[in-house]
Design a protein around this motif. Structure first.
Motif, mmCIF file in Angstrom:
data_model
loop_
_atom_site.group_PDB
_atom_site.id
_atom_site.type_symbol
_atom_site.label_atom_id
_atom_site.label_comp_id
_atom_site.label_asym_id
_atom_site.label_seq_id
_atom_site.Cartn_x
_atom_site.Cartn_y
_atom_site.Cartn_z
ATOM 1 N N TYR A 1 -2.946 0.295 22.471
ATOM 2 C CA TYR A 1 -1.913 0.333 21.576
ATOM 3 C C TYR A 1 -0.875 0.597 22.392
ATOM 4 C CZ TYR A 1 -6.935 0.228 19.263
ATOM 5 O OH TYR A 1 -7.769 -0.258 18.796
ATOM 6 N N ALA A 2 0.240 0.565 20.598
ATOM 7 C CA ALA A 2 1.775 1.019 20.811
ATOM 8 C C ALA A 2 1.582 2.359 20.753
ATOM 9 C CB ALA A 2 2.174 -0.125 20.116
ATOM 10 N N ASP A 3 2.269 3.529 21.058
ATOM 11 C CA ASP A 3 2.512 4.595 21.194
ATOM 12 C C ASP A 3 2.887 5.349 19.341
ATOM 13 O OD1 ASP A 3 4.180 5.602 23.985
ATOM 14 O OD2 ASP A 3 1.994 4.956 24.193
ATOM 15 N N SER A 4 3.100 4.739 18.929
ATOM 16 C CA SER A 4 3.244 4.757 17.377
ATOM 17 C C SER A 4 2.360 4.501 16.706
ATOM 18 C CB SER A 4 4.494 4.098 17.121
ATOM 19 O OG SER A 4 3.968 2.500 17.272
ATOM 20 N N VAL A 5 1.288 4.092 17.047
ATOM 21 C CA VAL A 5 0.160 2.958 15.779
ATOM 22 C C VAL A 5 -1.511 4.307 16.693
ATOM 23 C CG1 VAL A 5 0.860 1.351 15.418
ATOM 24 C CG2 VAL A 5 -0.763 1.410 17.086
ATOM 25 N N LYS A 6 -1.356 4.404 17.720
ATOM 26 C CA LYS A 6 -2.493 5.132 18.303
ATOM 27 C C LYS A 6 -3.139 5.803 17.454
ATOM 28 C CE LYS A 6 -1.436 4.728 23.230
ATOM 29 N NZ LYS A 6 -0.908 5.367 24.321
ATOM 30 N N GLY A 7 -4.527 6.082 17.192
ATOM 31 C CA GLY A 7 -5.139 7.692 16.504
ATOM 32 C C GLY A 7 -4.894 7.084 15.228
ATOM 33 N N ARG A 8 -4.080 6.235 14.789
ATOM 34 C CA ARG A 8 -3.890 4.904 13.502
ATOM 35 C C ARG A 8 -4.673 3.991 12.669
ATOM 36 N NH1 ARG A 8 0.497 4.736 10.808
ATOM 37 N NH2 ARG A 8 1.130 4.222 12.888
ATOM 38 N N PHE A 9 -4.833 3.050 14.187
ATOM 39 C CA PHE A 9 -4.617 1.558 14.338
ATOM 40 C C PHE A 9 -5.931 1.345 15.263
ATOM 41 C CE2 PHE A 9 -0.555 0.014 12.688
ATOM 42 C CZ PHE A 9 -0.364 0.315 11.320
ATOM 43 N N THR A 10 -6.618 0.705 14.940
ATOM 44 C CA THR A 10 -7.856 -0.013 15.261
ATOM 45 C C THR A 10 -8.466 -0.914 15.667
ATOM 46 O OG1 THR A 10 -9.182 2.130 14.639
ATOM 47 C CG2 THR A 10 -10.878 0.354 15.981
ATOM 48 N N VAL B 1 0.914 -1.113 0.263
ATOM 49 C CA VAL B 1 0.333 -0.228 0.158
ATOM 50 C C VAL B 1 0.484 1.074 0.020
ATOM 51 C CG1 VAL B 1 -0.095 0.286 2.696
ATOM 52 C CG2 VAL B 1 -1.997 1.014 1.415
ATOM 53 N N GLN B 2 0.373 2.315 -0.583
ATOM 54 C CA GLN B 2 1.439 3.397 -0.238
ATOM 55 C C GLN B 2 0.863 4.204 1.030
ATOM 56 O OE1 GLN B 2 -0.143 5.759 -3.830
ATOM 57 N NE2 GLN B 2 0.887 4.656 -5.910
ATOM 58 N N PRO B 3 2.175 5.390 1.144
ATOM 59 C CA PRO B 3 2.004 5.648 2.315
ATOM 60 C C PRO B 3 0.767 6.837 2.665
ATOM 61 C CG PRO B 3 4.137 6.252 1.303
ATOM 62 C CD PRO B 3 3.313 5.037 0.209
ATOM 63 N N GLY B 4 0.072 6.575 3.372
ATOM 64 C CA GLY B 4 -1.360 7.169 3.842
ATOM 65 C C GLY B 4 -1.941 6.470 2.876
ATOM 66 N N GLY B 5 -2.462 5.419 3.280
ATOM 67 C CA GLY B 5 -3.115 4.035 2.368
ATOM 68 C C GLY B 5 -3.633 3.225 4.156
ATOM 69 N N SER B 6 -4.663 2.512 3.107
ATOM 70 C CA SER B 6 -5.296 1.738 4.936
ATOM 71 C C SER B 6 -5.245 -0.197 3.838
ATOM 72 C CB SER B 6 -6.708 1.988 5.269
ATOM 73 O OG SER B 6 -6.609 3.335 5.055
ATOM 74 N N LEU B 7 -4.991 -0.453 5.298
ATOM 75 C CA LEU B 7 -5.454 -2.120 5.010
ATOM 76 C C LEU B 7 -6.190 -2.357 6.000
ATOM 77 C CD1 LEU B 7 -2.024 -3.347 3.825
ATOM 78 C CD2 LEU B 7 -4.346 -3.758 2.487
ATOM 79 N N ARG B 8 -6.451 -3.518 5.855
ATOM 80 C CA ARG B 8 -7.224 -3.716 6.846
ATOM 81 C C ARG B 8 -6.806 -5.486 7.475
ATOM 82 N NH1 ARG B 8 -13.747 -6.499 8.273
ATOM 83 N NH2 ARG B 8 -13.775 -5.244 9.938
ATOM 84 N N LEU B 9 -6.459 -5.911 8.398
ATOM 85 C CA LEU B 9 -5.930 -7.588 8.504
ATOM 86 C C LEU B 9 -7.293 -8.013 9.199
ATOM 87 C CD1 LEU B 9 -2.492 -6.851 10.037
ATOM 88 C CD2 LEU B 9 -3.053 -7.025 7.782
ATOM 89 N N SER B 10 -6.969 -9.545 8.865
ATOM 90 C CA SER B 10 -8.069 -10.340 10.468
ATOM 91 C C SER B 10 -7.479 -11.729 10.124
ATOM 92 C CB SER B 10 -9.441 -10.496 8.479
ATOM 93 O OG SER B 10 -9.611 -10.298 8.103
ATOM 94 N N CYS B 11 -7.776 -11.945 11.593
ATOM 95 C CA CYS B 11 -7.446 -13.338 11.545
ATOM 96 C C CYS B 11 -8.419 -14.221 12.447
ATOM 97 C CB CYS B 11 -6.508 -13.127 13.041
ATOM 98 S SG CYS B 11 -5.972 -14.328 14.152
ATOM 99 N N ALA B 12 -8.985 -15.285 11.993
ATOM 100 C CA ALA B 12 -9.362 -15.631 12.421
ATOM 101 C C ALA B 12 -9.122 -17.453 12.716
ATOM 102 C CB ALA B 12 -10.713 -17.039 11.332
ATOM 103 N N ALA B 13 -9.347 -17.795 14.025
ATOM 104 C CA ALA B 13 -9.496 -18.640 14.846
ATOM 105 C C ALA B 13 -10.154 -20.218 14.542
ATOM 106 C CB ALA B 13 -9.536 -18.730 15.994
ATOM 107 N N SER B 14 -9.893 -21.156 14.582
ATOM 108 C CA SER B 14 -10.581 -22.708 14.209
ATOM 109 C C SER B 14 -10.109 -23.475 15.442
ATOM 110 C CB SER B 14 -9.986 -22.857 13.032
ATOM 111 O OG SER B 14 -8.938 -23.265 13.017
ATOM 112 N N GLY B 15 -10.734 -24.607 15.574
ATOM 113 C CA GLY B 15 -10.014 -25.456 16.930
ATOM 114 C C GLY B 15 -11.177 -25.725 17.587
ATOM 115 N N SER B 16 -11.165 -26.802 19.154
ATOM 116 C CA SER B 16 -11.941 -26.684 20.289
ATOM 117 C C SER B 16 -11.297 -25.782 20.753
ATOM 118 C CB SER B 16 -11.039 -27.835 20.693
ATOM 119 O OG SER B 16 -12.776 -28.136 21.717
#
Length: 122
Positions: free
Chosen positions: A59-68, A12-27
């Motif tokens: 949140y880490a200080d470096s991402v506060k206000g930018r990541f959720t 992604v270019q600087p200033g852009g956005s991405l959304r990460l997902s993480c799904a758990a499976s199992g018992s």
């Protein structure tokens, strides 16, 4: 055994956005804490954000206000919405979940995802 599968990384270019997902499976009986970590080349893995079963976030200080960070309990999934991305956000991002399995041999678990590359570059 609890397995985590991540998705959503990319270039992604600087200033852009991405959304990460993480799904758990199992018992899985319960998931108490979910977190996102990242590791850049030559650096140690660091905590980016975490969320508890009660919804408290950190949140880490470096991402506060930018990541959720958010979670979907019904889907055993955690998300990381990343906005205003910077080149220094470039790293492999890993999700981590801690909780308890279900069944006769229930036990605590702490699992990691396989990692997903996020590259911020023009």
């Amino acid at each position: 055994q609890v397995q985590l599968v991540e998705s959503g990384g990319g270039l992604v270019q600087p200033g852009g956005s991405l959304r990460l997902s993480c799904a758990a499976s199992g018992s899985i009986f319960s998931i108490n804490t979910l977190g996102w970590y990242r590791q850049a080349p030559g650096k140690e893995r660091e905590l980016v954000a975490s969320i508890t079963s009660g919804g408290s976030t950190n949140y880490a200080d470096s991402v506060k206000g930018r990541f959720t960070i958010s979670r979907d309990n019904a889907k055993n999934t955690v998300y990381l919405q990343m906005n205003s991305l910077k080149p220094e956000d470039t790293a492999v991002y890993y999700c981590n979940m801690r909780g308890r399995t279900r069944g006769l041999w229930a036990s605590d678990f702490a699992s990691w995802g396989q990692g997903t590359q996020v590259t911020v570059s023009s």
